[in-house]
Enzyme design. Structure first.
Site, short mmCIF file in Angstrom:
data_model
loop_
_atom_site.label_atom_id
_atom_site.label_comp_id
_atom_site.label_asym_id
_atom_site.label_seq_id
_atom_site.Cartn_x
_atom_site.Cartn_y
_atom_site.Cartn_z
N ASP A 152 0.86 -1.19 0.00
CA ASP A 152 0.00 0.00 0.00
C ASP A 152 0.89 1.24 0.00
O ASP A 152 1.00 1.94 0.99
CB ASP A 152 -0.92 -0.04 1.23
CG ASP A 152 -1.90 1.10 1.26
OD1 ASP A 152 -1.92 1.89 0.30
OD2 ASP A 152 -2.63 1.21 2.25
N LYS A 190 0.52 3.85 -2.03
CA LYS A 190 -0.23 5.04 -2.48
C LYS A 190 0.59 5.84 -3.49
O LYS A 190 0.84 7.03 -3.32
CB LYS A 190 -0.57 5.94 -1.29
CG LYS A 190 -1.46 5.36 -0.25
CD LYS A 190 -2.91 5.33 -0.68
CE LYS A 190 -3.80 4.74 0.38
NZ LYS A 190 -3.25 4.07 1.51
#
Ligand code: BMP
Length: 220
Positions: A64, A66
């Site tokens: 994760d 982003k």
């Protein structure tokens, strides 16, 4: 193809350091379908922890990160995650079509999830205005999936209508951020991301079992 779903739980492995991570995983890995890493642990422990965890527990790892930069930088991050053995990566939707296309190309077999709306109150300030467009783009570009706010099940339902049945929807905002266990899956998500409700519990194994049992009636 979607990741195998047994409990519907994606564990957000947001503990501070590696020993704590392995202690937690030794207890709860059997109850989760996917293990999600975020920056703090990877910055503290190094990218190798993704490789180790993937091998030791045999679960898909979602990086994760982003990703939200220009393509040259995004693609380096994506390739590093892939080389470390991640099975999926989280990319922001607002980076635009050129960067998303490029990210999907760089990702190859790595599954790309596009963020549609952040779960914090500020997610309503900006990301909410574009949630439907991000979902449309994810479907159009044939991404593996999207992230959606599990603390807003009505948004999850809308995102499912837009992306159709094939894309995976992973939802954060469950537990510590107020979303109900099973609420996002009941609204059409594939997985619920759970972090603090498990790892901050005095008894994480029991907490994970409780989450699993609460989600179970919503799994079809
Ligand atoms: P927790 O269950 O402790 O709230 O953890 C949620 C996880 O999902 C964290 O890793 C967080 O960074 C991530 N996340 C989120 O909370 N909201 C979003 O909109 C997107 C996320 O990836």
């Amino acid at each position: 193809m979607k990741w195998e779903r047994k409990t519907g739980i994606v564990l957000a492995l947001d503990v501070a350091e590696r020993d704590e991570a392995f202690r937690l995983l030794d207890g709860v890995a059997g109850m989760v379908d996917v293990i999600k890493f975020n920056y703090p642990l990877v910055l503290a422990a190094g990218l190798d922890i993704i490789t180790e965890v993937g091998k030791r527990y045999g679960k898909p790892v979602l990086a994760d990160f982003k990703v939200a930069d220009v393509p040259v930088t995004n693609n380096r991050i994506i390739r590093l995650a892939a080389e470390a053995g991640a099975a999926g990566i989280m990319v922001h939707g607002f980076i635009g079509i050129d960067a998303l296309r490029s990210a999907l190309e760089a990702a190859g077999e790595l599954k790309v999830f596009i963020v549609t709306q952040l779960t914090n109150p500020g997610g309503l300030e900006f990301t909410a205005r574009f949630t439907e467009e991000f979902a449309e783009i994810a479907a159009f570009l044939d991404a593996a999936g999207v992230q959606a706010p599990g603390n807003r099940p009505e948004v999850v339902k809308k995102v499912r209508e837009i992306v159709g049945p094939e894309l995976m929807i992973v939802c954060c905002g469950i537990g510590a951020q107020g979303g109900k266990f099973g609420g996002a899956i009941g609204a059409g998500a594939d997985f619920e991301i759970v972090g603090r409700a498990i790892y901050q519990s005095p008894d994480p194994v029991r907490a994970a079992a409780g989450v699993r049992d609460a989600i179970a009636p919503f799994l079809k």
